[in-house]
Design an enzyme around this catalytic site. Structure first.
Site, PDB file in Angstrom:
ATOM      1  CE  LYS A  28      -3.133   0.761   3.442  1.00  0.00           C
ATOM      2  NZ  LYS A  28      -3.348   2.073   4.090  1.00  0.00           N
ATOM      3  NE  ARG A  33       6.081   6.656   0.730  1.00  0.00           N
ATOM      4  CZ  ARG A  33       5.235   6.381   1.737  1.00  0.00           C
ATOM      5  NH1 ARG A  33       4.163   5.634   1.522  1.00  0.00           N
ATOM      6  NH2 ARG A  33       5.438   6.865   2.951  1.00  0.00           N
ATOM      7  CB  SER A 174       4.767   9.918  11.756  1.00  0.00           C
ATOM      8  OG  SER A 174       3.944  10.054  10.612  1.00  0.00           O
ATOM      9  CD  GLN A 176       0.321   8.326   7.382  1.00  0.00           C
ATOM     10  OE1 GLN A 176      -0.229   9.171   8.092  1.00  0.00           O
ATOM     11  NE2 GLN A 176      -0.257   7.193   7.045  1.00  0.00           N
ATOM     12  CG  ASP A 327       0.261  -0.063   9.437  1.00  0.00           C
ATOM     13  OD1 ASP A 327      -0.106   0.783  10.271  1.00  0.00           O
ATOM     14  OD2 ASP A 327       0.656   0.235   8.296  1.00  0.00           O
ATOM     15  CE  LYS A 354      -0.397   4.010  12.907  1.00  0.00           C
ATOM     16  NZ  LYS A 354       0.423   4.687  11.929  1.00  0.00           N
TER      17      LYS A 354
HETATM   18  C1  S3P Z   1       2.494   4.766   6.219  1.00  0.00           C
HETATM   19  C2  S3P Z   1       2.992   5.135   7.430  1.00  0.00           C
HETATM   20  C3  S3P Z   1       2.432   4.679   8.705  1.00  0.00           C
HETATM   21  C4  S3P Z   1       1.496   3.492   8.530  1.00  0.00           C
HETATM   22  C5  S3P Z   1       0.567   3.667   7.362  1.00  0.00           C
HETATM   23  C6  S3P Z   1       1.375   3.842   6.091  1.00  0.00           C
HETATM   24  C7  S3P Z   1       3.154   5.288   4.997  1.00  0.00           C
HETATM   25  O1  S3P Z   1       1.711   5.736   9.292  1.00  0.00           O
HETATM   26  O2  S3P Z   1       0.739   3.262   9.693  1.00  0.00           O
HETATM   27  O3  S3P Z   1      -0.276   2.550   7.223  1.00  0.00           O
HETATM   28  O4  S3P Z   1       2.893   4.748   3.900  1.00  0.00           O
HETATM   29  O5  S3P Z   1       3.953   6.230   5.108  1.00  0.00           O
HETATM   30  P1  S3P Z   1       2.407   6.815  10.299  1.00  0.00           P
HETATM   31  O6  S3P Z   1       3.334   7.645   9.516  1.00  0.00           O
HETATM   32  O7  S3P Z   1       1.257   7.617  10.843  1.00  0.00           O
HETATM   33  O8  S3P Z   1       3.075   5.968  11.337  1.00  0.00           O
END
Ligand code: S3P
Length: 446
Positions: A28, A33, A174, A176, A327, A354
């Site tokens: 995913k 990306r 994180s 993200q 996750d 989450k």
């Molecule tokens: C992800 C980062 C994680 C993860 C999410 C996917 C990503 O989140 O839980 O399912 O693709 O960068 P966080 O950055 O909030 O930890």
């Protein structure tokens, strides 16, 4: 796209041995990306193995709304990107549905553009904190014109004429947040630095370098990563083969460990070390997981996994491992429910934000099915019932969270009594093939 108006329950029951060979869908994180960077980069990007889950498709729609051309031909997705710096102002709000990754990364990607962009999402996404991404963007000159209370969606961003490069220390583990700042840097002159005290999944760094960005990563004596990215690079289209998602592989993997007599092969799982914490933990619990045919494809490690039923024992999971399996805690907690002794998981503060408050959702689900556990502020301790005796019979509230639904369906496959989840619809956000693949292995899910 399905609005998930009516919840659709599902029930899993004790199953005969699971057997067979499966390929889990594309990762995913890498799929999101691929659409974003392909939509941004000049020229053509071709993607195979893309996860066609709802979350990722919404990212594709967002990129289309900002000028990218995206179409599927046979098994391949073909993108004509706009060129870095050339995204168009979307005429309507971008709807990210359930997707934290899609929305937060896109906020970074478009926040520094001199245009107005509105972000909306479902009830789960609208509860999640966006301040963690908006704070660094504000430092770069982005205005948050509107946001719901506490920096939540729906929200509208307006970029500056010219953004300011920053040096930003990510305050929580994180990927993200790290990624949002790196993506904002693509449309910002000069060098932006992201300081990452705790390493998280590194797909953004690796993939941006692959698309032509100039990016330097230095790890200091304390293990802190300093990522420096040069602004306004030329990015060019790439060919990407998306590896299988280890976070999806986790469900058939734990199911095979728990259902007596099982022997399952999972082909082509991503083995990037920032994603393999669950395998490390299960091996410590005594799991019979063979890592076969290790290979490297497109810069990522991959392998096939042979998983056989195993008697598990409880362990203490090192909190430092949390970012590498963030996750996977819900399904690990399910494995722990069948292990001998206690499993202690700590350092789980990020689980609270989450798709649901996963710490609470898992604890309530375990309790509803006769498993003794203790929920701390940032920890979960599960006291196992080897063989699954006395487990099951309850209904689990999934709170619009795909991983809660899949974890407790896995639990039902080895429990004494069936387990029902209140809504299976959200599984389609990340693993639309889950039901077919699992029932194909012999799982009793209806
Ligand atoms: C992800 C980062 C994680 C993860 C999410 C996917 C990503 O989140 O839980 O399912 O693709 O960068 P966080 O950055 O909030 O930890």
């Amino acid at each position: 796209m399905n609005a998930h108006a009516t919840p659709v329950p599902a029930t899993a029951s004790r199953s005969q041995p699971l057997s067979g060979s499966i390929k889990v869908p594309g990762d995913k994180s890498i799929s999101h990306r691929s659409f974003m960077f392909g939509g941004l980069a000049a020229g053509e990007t071709r993607i195979t193995g893309l996860l066609e889950g709802e979350d990722v498709l919404r990212t594709g729609e967002a990129m289309k709304a900002m000028g990218a051309r995206i179409e599927k031909q046979g098994g391949e997705w073909i993108i004509q990107g706009v060129g870095n710096g050339c995204l168009l102002e979307p005429v309507a709000p971008l709807d990210f549905g359930n997707a934290g990754t899609g929305s937060r990364l896109t906020m970074g990607l478009v926040g520094t553009y001199d245009m107005k962009t509105t972000f909306i999402g479902d009830a789960s996404l609208s509860k999640r904190p966006m301040g963690r991404v908006l704070d660094p963007l504000r430092e770069m000159g982005v205005q948050v014109l509107e946001a719901a209370q506490g920096d939540r969606m729906p929200l509208t961003l307006r970029g500056p004429k010219r953004a300011t490069p920053i040096s930003y220390r990510v305050p929580m583990a994180s990927a993200q947040v790290k990624s949002a700042v790196l993506l904002a840097a693509l449309n910002t002159p000069g060098v932006t630095t992201v300081i990452e005290p705790i390493m998280t999944r590194d797909h953004t760094e690796k993939m941006l370098a692959g698309f032509g960005a100039t990016l330097e990563v230095e790890t200091d004596a304390q293990g802190v990563r300093h990522i420096r990215i040069e602004g306004e690079p030329r990015l060019t289209g790439q060919t990407i083969a998306v590896p299988g998602d280890p976070s999806s592989a986790a469900f058939p993997m734990v199911a095979a460990l728990l259902v007596p007599g099982s022997d399952v092969i999972i082909e082509g799982a991503l083995m990037n070390p920032t994603r393999t914490g669950l395998i490390d933990t299960l091996l410590e619990m005594g799991a019979n997981i063979e890592i076969l045919n290790r290979r490297n494809a497109g810069g990522e490690d991959m392998a096939d996994l042979r998983v056989r039923h195993s008697e598990l024992k409880g362990v203490t999971v090192p909190p430092a491992r949390a970012p590498f399996m963030i996750d996977e805690y819900p399904v690990l907690a399910v494995a722990a429910a069948f292990a001998e002794g206690e499993t202690v998981m700590d350092g789980l503060e990020e689980l609270r934000v989450k798709e649901s408050d996963r710490l609470a959702a898992v604890a309530r689900g375990l309790e509803a099915n006769g498993v003794d556990c203790t929920e701390g502020e940032t920890s979960l301790t599960v006291r196992g019932r080897p063989g699954g005796s006395g487990i099951g019979g309850g209904t689990v509230e999934t709170h619009l969270d795909h991983r809660i639904a899949m974890s407790f369906l896995v639990m039902g496959l080895a429990a004494e009594k069936p387990i029902t989840v209140d809504d299976r619809s959200m599984v389609a956000t990340s693993f639309p093939e889950f039901f077919d693949l699992m029932t194909g292995l012999g799982a009793e899910i209806a």
